[in-house]
Write a protein that holds these residues in place. Sequence first.
Motif, PDB file in Angstrom:
ATOM      1  N   PRO A 165      47.057   2.293  54.397  1.00 49.98           N
ATOM      2  CA  PRO A 165      46.869   1.939  52.998  1.00 49.98           C
ATOM      3  C   PRO A 165      46.295   3.108  52.183  1.00 49.98           C
ATOM      4  O   PRO A 165      45.595   3.969  52.741  1.00 49.98           O
ATOM      5  CB  PRO A 165      45.869   0.778  53.037  1.00 49.98           C
ATOM      6  CG  PRO A 165      45.585   0.487  54.463  1.00 49.98           C
ATOM      7  CD  PRO A 165      46.241   1.521  55.308  1.00 49.98           C
ATOM      8  N   VAL A 166      46.576   3.108  50.894  1.00 52.35           N
ATOM      9  CA  VAL A 166      46.091   4.163  50.003  1.00 52.35           C
ATOM     10  C   VAL A 166      44.561   4.225  50.027  1.00 52.35           C
ATOM     11  O   VAL A 166      43.981   5.312  49.943  1.00 52.35           O
ATOM     12  CB  VAL A 166      46.622   3.955  48.557  1.00 52.35           C
ATOM     13  CG1 VAL A 166      45.984   4.923  47.586  1.00 52.35           C
ATOM     14  CG2 VAL A 166      48.138   4.120  48.541  1.00 52.35           C
ATOM     15  N   THR A 167      43.904   3.085  50.174  1.00 50.91           N
ATOM     16  CA  THR A 167      42.430   3.081  50.214  1.00 50.91           C
ATOM     17  C   THR A 167      41.928   3.877  51.418  1.00 50.91           C
ATOM     18  O   THR A 167      40.934   4.598  51.313  1.00 50.91           O
ATOM     19  CB  THR A 167      41.869   1.641  50.266  1.00 50.91           C
ATOM     20  OG1 THR A 167      42.485   0.937  51.344  1.00 50.91           O
ATOM     21  CG2 THR A 167      42.128   0.913  48.962  1.00 50.91           C
ATOM     22  N   THR A 168      42.623   3.778  52.551  1.00 54.61           N
ATOM     23  CA  THR A 168      42.243   4.552  53.737  1.00 54.61           C
ATOM     24  C   THR A 168      42.491   6.038  53.498  1.00 54.61           C
ATOM     25  O   THR A 168      41.685   6.879  53.888  1.00 54.61           O
ATOM     26  CB  THR A 168      43.029   4.073  54.977  1.00 54.61           C
ATOM     27  OG1 THR A 168      42.827   2.675  55.135  1.00 54.61           O
ATOM     28  CG2 THR A 168      42.603   4.804  56.230  1.00 54.61           C
ATOM     29  N   VAL A 169      43.599   6.356  52.824  1.00 55.17           N
ATOM     30  CA  VAL A 169      43.900   7.749  52.481  1.00 55.17           C
ATOM     31  C   VAL A 169      42.766   8.310  51.626  1.00 55.17           C
ATOM     32  O   VAL A 169      42.251   9.408  51.893  1.00 55.17           O
ATOM     33  CB  VAL A 169      45.256   7.871  51.742  1.00 55.17           C
ATOM     34  CG1 VAL A 169      45.458   9.290  51.203  1.00 55.17           C
ATOM     35  CG2 VAL A 169      46.407   7.479  52.643  1.00 55.17           C
ATOM     36  N   LYS A 170      42.353   7.560  50.609  1.00 53.34           N
ATOM     37  CA  LYS A 170      41.277   8.018  49.720  1.00 53.34           C
ATOM     38  C   LYS A 170      39.980   8.225  50.496  1.00 53.34           C
ATOM     39  O   LYS A 170      39.280   9.226  50.285  1.00 53.34           O
ATOM     40  CB  LYS A 170      41.043   6.998  48.608  1.00 53.34           C
ATOM     41  CG  LYS A 170      42.138   6.969  47.572  1.00 53.34           C
ATOM     42  CD  LYS A 170      41.844   5.917  46.518  1.00 53.34           C
ATOM     43  CE  LYS A 170      42.933   5.827  45.484  1.00 53.34           C
ATOM     44  NZ  LYS A 170      42.645   4.789  44.488  1.00 53.34           N
ATOM     45  N   THR A 171      39.662   7.305  51.384  1.00 53.52           N
ATOM     46  CA  THR A 171      38.439   7.420  52.180  1.00 53.52           C
ATOM     47  C   THR A 171      38.486   8.666  53.054  1.00 53.52           C
ATOM     48  O   THR A 171      37.516   9.423  53.126  1.00 53.52           O
ATOM     49  CB  THR A 171      38.248   6.163  53.066  1.00 53.52           C
ATOM     50  OG1 THR A 171      38.168   5.018  52.222  1.00 53.52           O
ATOM     51  CG2 THR A 171      37.000   6.267  53.916  1.00 53.52           C
ATOM     52  N   ARG A 172      39.616   8.888  53.705  1.00 53.45           N
ATOM     53  CA  ARG A 172      39.728  10.050  54.592  1.00 53.45           C
ATOM     54  C   ARG A 172      39.722  11.358  53.803  1.00 53.45           C
ATOM     55  O   ARG A 172      39.185  12.363  54.272  1.00 53.45           O
ATOM     56  CB  ARG A 172      40.968   9.938  55.468  1.00 53.45           C
ATOM     57  CG  ARG A 172      40.795   8.848  56.516  1.00 53.45           C
ATOM     58  CD  ARG A 172      41.878   8.848  57.533  1.00 53.45           C
ATOM     59  NE  ARG A 172      41.642   7.788  58.508  1.00 53.45           N
ATOM     60  CZ  ARG A 172      42.436   7.538  59.517  1.00 53.45           C
ATOM     61  NH1 ARG A 172      43.518   8.275  59.707  1.00 53.45           N
ATOM     62  NH2 ARG A 172      42.161   6.566  60.356  1.00 53.45           N
ATOM     63  N   LEU A 173      40.317  11.350  52.618  1.00 55.21           N
ATOM     64  CA  LEU A 173      40.252  12.542  51.763  1.00 55.21           C
ATOM     65  C   LEU A 173      38.804  12.836  51.385  1.00 55.21           C
ATOM     66  O   LEU A 173      38.355  13.981  51.443  1.00 55.21           O
ATOM     67  CB  LEU A 173      41.089  12.352  50.497  1.00 55.21           C
ATOM     68  CG  LEU A 173      42.593  12.524  50.637  1.00 55.21           C
ATOM     69  CD1 LEU A 173      43.293  12.104  49.354  1.00 55.21           C
ATOM     70  CD2 LEU A 173      42.943  13.959  50.986  1.00 55.21           C
ATOM     71  N   HIS A 174      38.082  11.803  50.997  1.00 52.02           N
ATOM     72  CA  HIS A 174      36.681  11.965  50.602  1.00 52.02           C
ATOM     73  C   HIS A 174      35.859  12.511  51.771  1.00 52.02           C
ATOM     74  O   HIS A 174      35.094  13.469  51.619  1.00 52.02           O
ATOM     75  CB  HIS A 174      36.113  10.618  50.117  1.00 52.02           C
ATOM     76  CG  HIS A 174      34.668  10.674  49.771  1.00 52.02           C
ATOM     77  ND1 HIS A 174      34.215  11.255  48.612  1.00 52.02           N
ATOM     78  CD2 HIS A 174      33.577  10.243  50.446  1.00 52.02           C
ATOM     79  CE1 HIS A 174      32.899  11.176  48.584  1.00 52.02           C
ATOM     80  NE2 HIS A 174      32.480  10.562  49.682  1.00 52.02           N
ATOM     81  N   ARG A 175      36.018  11.913  52.942  1.00 52.95           N
ATOM     82  CA  ARG A 175      35.258  12.348  54.116  1.00 52.95           C
ATOM     83  C   ARG A 175      35.687  13.743  54.572  1.00 52.95           C
ATOM     84  O   ARG A 175      34.864  14.542  55.019  1.00 52.95           O
ATOM     85  CB  ARG A 175      35.408  11.342  55.248  1.00 52.95           C
ATOM     86  CG  ARG A 175      34.680  10.048  54.931  1.00 52.95           C
ATOM     87  CD  ARG A 175      34.801   9.048  56.036  1.00 52.95           C
ATOM     88  NE  ARG A 175      34.098   7.809  55.671  1.00 52.95           N
ATOM     89  CZ  ARG A 175      34.308   6.653  56.229  1.00 52.95           C
ATOM     90  NH1 ARG A 175      35.197   6.530  57.205  1.00 52.95           N
ATOM     91  NH2 ARG A 175      33.631   5.592  55.846  1.00 52.95           N
TER      92      ARG A 175
END
Length: 188
Positions: A165-175
């Motif tokens: 999901p895009v939310t997981t992509v955003k989280t991994r980008l942030h981390r």
Amino acid sequence: MISIEARLARMALKGDQQAFAEIVGLYQDKLYHMAYRMLGNRQEAEDVVQDTFLRVHKNLERYDQSMKFSTWIYRIATNLSIDRLRKRRPGYSLDAESSEHEGLDGYSMLPSDDRTPESEALLSETQRTVHQAMATLPPKYKSVMVLRYLHELSLQEVGEVLDMPVTTVKTRLHRGRDFLRKKLERVL
């Protein structure tokens, strides 16, 4: 409207070798650069590209034409790259002398990147530092960062390639950015 890649895939599925050669021509360099950014090794990147095209050829009938062809092929190459990263196990010290090659340490047996003085001059010290920091990212962050920032895929496309999901992509980008920031603060 059907994309040119999807049309080529359909033609290749019917046995048109020229159509498959065109697919290779369209994606060979892009996939190599993506794999090289993830793996940091020319030979492994070339192997990933070759394995990707073998899998594409073998599984053309599985390609879902409702999905972008580029997403499908990037997913295959990314997964192969991640698999290679996971299989890497540092089981020895580079400083230790090799038992097989007396008098040689691990550094002398590392493959060369065949960089020329000209190409070295083109890479600034900052770029080198950032690339070295990117190489230390855990695979789950590295794949997202490479696809988003080096291949400039949208968040949606990164999610499709990595099947998340895009939310997981955003989280991994942030981390991943946090990981890089902390790493670079120590170096720069």
